[in-house]
Structure formats: C-alpha cells, structure tokens
Design an enzyme around this catalytic site. Structure first.
Site, mmCIF file in Angstrom:
data_model
loop_
_atom_site.group_PDB
_atom_site.id
_atom_site.type_symbol
_atom_site.label_atom_id
_atom_site.label_comp_id
_atom_site.label_asym_id
_atom_site.label_seq_id
_atom_site.Cartn_x
_atom_site.Cartn_y
_atom_site.Cartn_z
ATOM 1 N N LYS A 117 43.074 59.159 54.059
ATOM 2 C CA LYS A 117 44.228 59.956 53.688
ATOM 3 C C LYS A 117 43.928 61.445 53.891
ATOM 4 C CE LYS A 117 42.122 59.020 49.382
ATOM 5 N NZ LYS A 117 41.063 58.413 50.165
ATOM 6 N N TYR A 200 45.971 62.980 46.073
ATOM 7 C CA TYR A 200 45.567 62.102 44.973
ATOM 8 C C TYR A 200 46.542 62.220 43.804
ATOM 9 C CZ TYR A 200 41.016 61.411 47.217
ATOM 10 O OH TYR A 200 40.015 61.083 48.092
#
Length: 383
Positions: A117, A200
């Site tokens: 990511k 996150y």
C-alpha cells in the site's frame, strides 16, 4: 506467457494439488522487504515459498541471493524473472510511484500480484492494475497486513457485536521523526505523510465504521524544516461518514513516535496502542459503561499470515480481501485529502460501494520473525 502460466495453474487445479506451494518473486529489497517480507516465508512455508528476487542494487544481488538461495534479477530483467515457471506470484515492495507499472507488467505476464500500500498514486492507475489482473485471470491483493492481525480484528469484532453501542467517533495519531534522504519524503517516488502512513488511519476508520466517507477536510503543516522541501511534514484530517460519524487523525514525520487509535461509541470505547506497527507489542483496551478491560498482546509476524492467505486464495481460486478495490478506496481518499489541504476547502466524495470488509475469520497467528542484518537498507525513519 500469461496463457502458458494460466494453463499450468489450471492443470494444477485439475490434479487436485491443494498442498502445492505458490512461488513468489519479491520485487524491491528495501528495509521492509528485508526486515519483514523475506523472513516471513518461514511462517508461510506450508503454501508459499520464495523463488526469486528483483533489485537494482549489486550488493543486494550478491548478499541476498546467497542468503536466501534464490536467483536475483535486475529491473531490466523483470520479464525474464516473470517467465520463470516457478514464479506464480510477485510481492511488490517498491516505492509507491512504481507500484502500478510493475503490477501491470506482472499481471500481463500471468503472475498473481500482492502489492504494498498505497496500491498506486491515483484512481486510474488502480483501475489499470485491477483490469490487467482481470484480463489475465490472476489475483490482485493490496497488502493490508492488519486485515489478518488479531488485535485489529478483535476491534472489528467488538464493533460488529455492538459492545460499544453505535460507533460515533474515530481518532488517531501516527507519527515518527524521519531522516533524509528518504523515499518517504521524495515527491517523485510517491512520498508524503498521507501516502506513507495516512493510509493506515484511513483504512482503520473504514473497516471499523464498515462504511465509506462522504466528505473530507485537511490541513497541511510544512514549516521551515529542510527535510520537507518536497512534501509536507504533517497533516490533520477529518472524514465525514454516513449517519454523521466522524473520523479524525493527525500525521507527522517530524514528531515523536505514536501509532494509536480510539473508537468511541454510544456505550463505550476501544483503544489500540502500537496499532499500525509490524513490530512490538499491541495493547487493546475496551471500556464499557466505565468498566475497563485492558490486555497486551505479544509481537507476532504480520506478513506470514498475509502470504499464507493470498497463496490459499490462489490455490483454491477464492476471492481475496483486501482486493484491488480496497486499495483504490483508500487512494481516492488520499487524493481528496491532498486536494482539500491545497485548496482549503472540504472535498465531497462520489458514492463508492465496498462489499468486502475484514472479518475475524481472516485472523492468523504466527510467531515473530528474527530478521538478519539488512543490506544497504535504512529503517522507515531513515536512521
């Protein structure tokens, strides 16, 4: 080549070799790859094995090839690596700006793709990756390791069971002191505090609320620190979810280390400390009507479960979660936050339907790994 590899997978499926190991080429050998991904194959050996490495660093070629007993290829030799019959999948751990290119090339060569990511740097790149995987009949997974981590999944389950009533407010802080030069503050490499650590917080808010935000607002902090000549030092954000639920978080590359989130509901709250890190203990605290339950969980390997899950999905032809659409969902929010910070205005988001969310069934526990000394690779802080 894609057709040949797909035929091979179909033959394996027909033969019923459910215990077969998926062979991975790890692409990009920075600190995270050496410290977490490569050692994790020990905890995923039931269905996963390391078969090749890709790096542009000659020293890493010599040392890591010998250490792991696999061939190492340069980036110019990427297609040659993908052509190896034992390469079934790639784990892409490159700088953010290179995710899309190397994922698409792998998918078109017939390799399944597990990509770090953020999935890419804009929605169009994400869609290109998703379509390349669909057209080649391979799987694409965004590497959200916390979707398999017990403490975060315990929080998900507590919310699902209504232990804190209706979730209303999410708040989080994620920060550390970064040292340059560092790709995390290199604009050309896709650096920036939201791209690197903000995903996150965004992802946690989305899987705890089990919904998509409708509007976002953000402030950037830059200051005069020369480390942040190309990117922001910090950012504060507010995300408005359906039913007037709010998520807020603060990010910084110039503050003391934090990695915490709290979710407040109508009847109680949940708090996680060290919530986003892949090392160290995590603390879970549940408070309901003034009564607290707190426990600390030991460090565990978070990458081994991710590899095992993805390999299992490949071998059993199951839909993956988190998929490419999960990666795209966060990328569009990151871009909206940057737009808001630059314009000083809130940004409305188009409706986005997301059916798959992490569940407690995805939890896998593996013992912590013992990484060797990294070769030519600094930790995330750059120290």
């Amino acid at each position: 080549m894609a057709a040949r590899k797909q035929a091979g997978r179909q033959a394996t499926k027909r033969a019923g070799k459910s215990s077969r190991q998926i062979g991975y080429a790890v692409v990009g050998l920075g600190h995270f790859a050496q410290d977490a991904i490569l050692p994790a194959f020990k905890n995923a050996k039931k269905n996963s094995r390391l078969v090749a490495l890709v790096s542009g660093d000659p020293q890493k070629h010599r040392a890591l090839g010998k250490r792991h007993g696999v061939p190492v290829y340069t980036y110019d030799q990427y297609e040659e690596c993908l052509a190896l019959p034992e390469v079934d999948a790639v784990y892409i751990a490159l700088p953010n700006a290179q995710h899309a290119e190397y994922a698409v090339r792998a998918a078109r060569a017939g390799a399944h793709v597990l990509c770090e990511k953020p999935l890419a740097l804009d929605e169009n790149q994400c869609l290109e990756m998703i379509r390349a995987a669909e057209e080649s009949d391979v799987k694409l997974m965004t590497a959200y390791r916390l979707h398999f981590e017990s403490t975060n999944l315990e929080a998900v389950e507590a919310v699902r069971k209504g232990k804190i009533g209706e979730p209303r407010l999410f708040s989080s802080s994620f920060s550390f002191q970064i040292q340059g030069p560092n790709i995390r503050i290199d604009r050309e490499a896709g650096g920036g505090v939201v791209w690197d650590i903000g995903v996150y917080c965004i992802n946690a808010a989305r899987y705890l609320f089990r919904a998509e935000p409708q509007e976002v607002f953000a402030f950037k902090a830059k200051g005069k620190d020369e480390r942040f000549a190309e990117t922001e030092e910090g950012l504060s954000a507010v995300l408005r979810f359906p039913e007037d639920r709010l998520a807020s978080f603060n990010l910084s590359f110039g503050a003391a280390p934090t990695a915490t989130y709290q979710l407040v509901g109508t009847q109680g709250s949940i708090r996680l400390d060290n919530a986003y890190e892949y090392k160290g203990k995590m603390t879970f605290e549940l408070e309901v009507k003034g009564k607290k339950k707190k426990r600390t969980l030991p460090q565990r390997d978070q990458i081994g479960p991710e590899l095992s899950y993805f390999s299992d999905c490949i071998l059993k032809d199951r839909q993956v979660e988190p998929d490419g659409w999960e990666g795209l969902a966060d990328v569009r929010i990151v871009r909206a936050l940057y737009t808001s910070a630059e314009t000083g205005r809130p940004v409305r988001l188009e409706p986005f339907e997301k059916r798959l969310r992490p569940t407690a069934e995805q939890e896998q526990r593996r013992p912590p790994v013992e990484p060797p000394e990294p070769i030519n690779a600094a930790p995330p802080s750059g120290g």
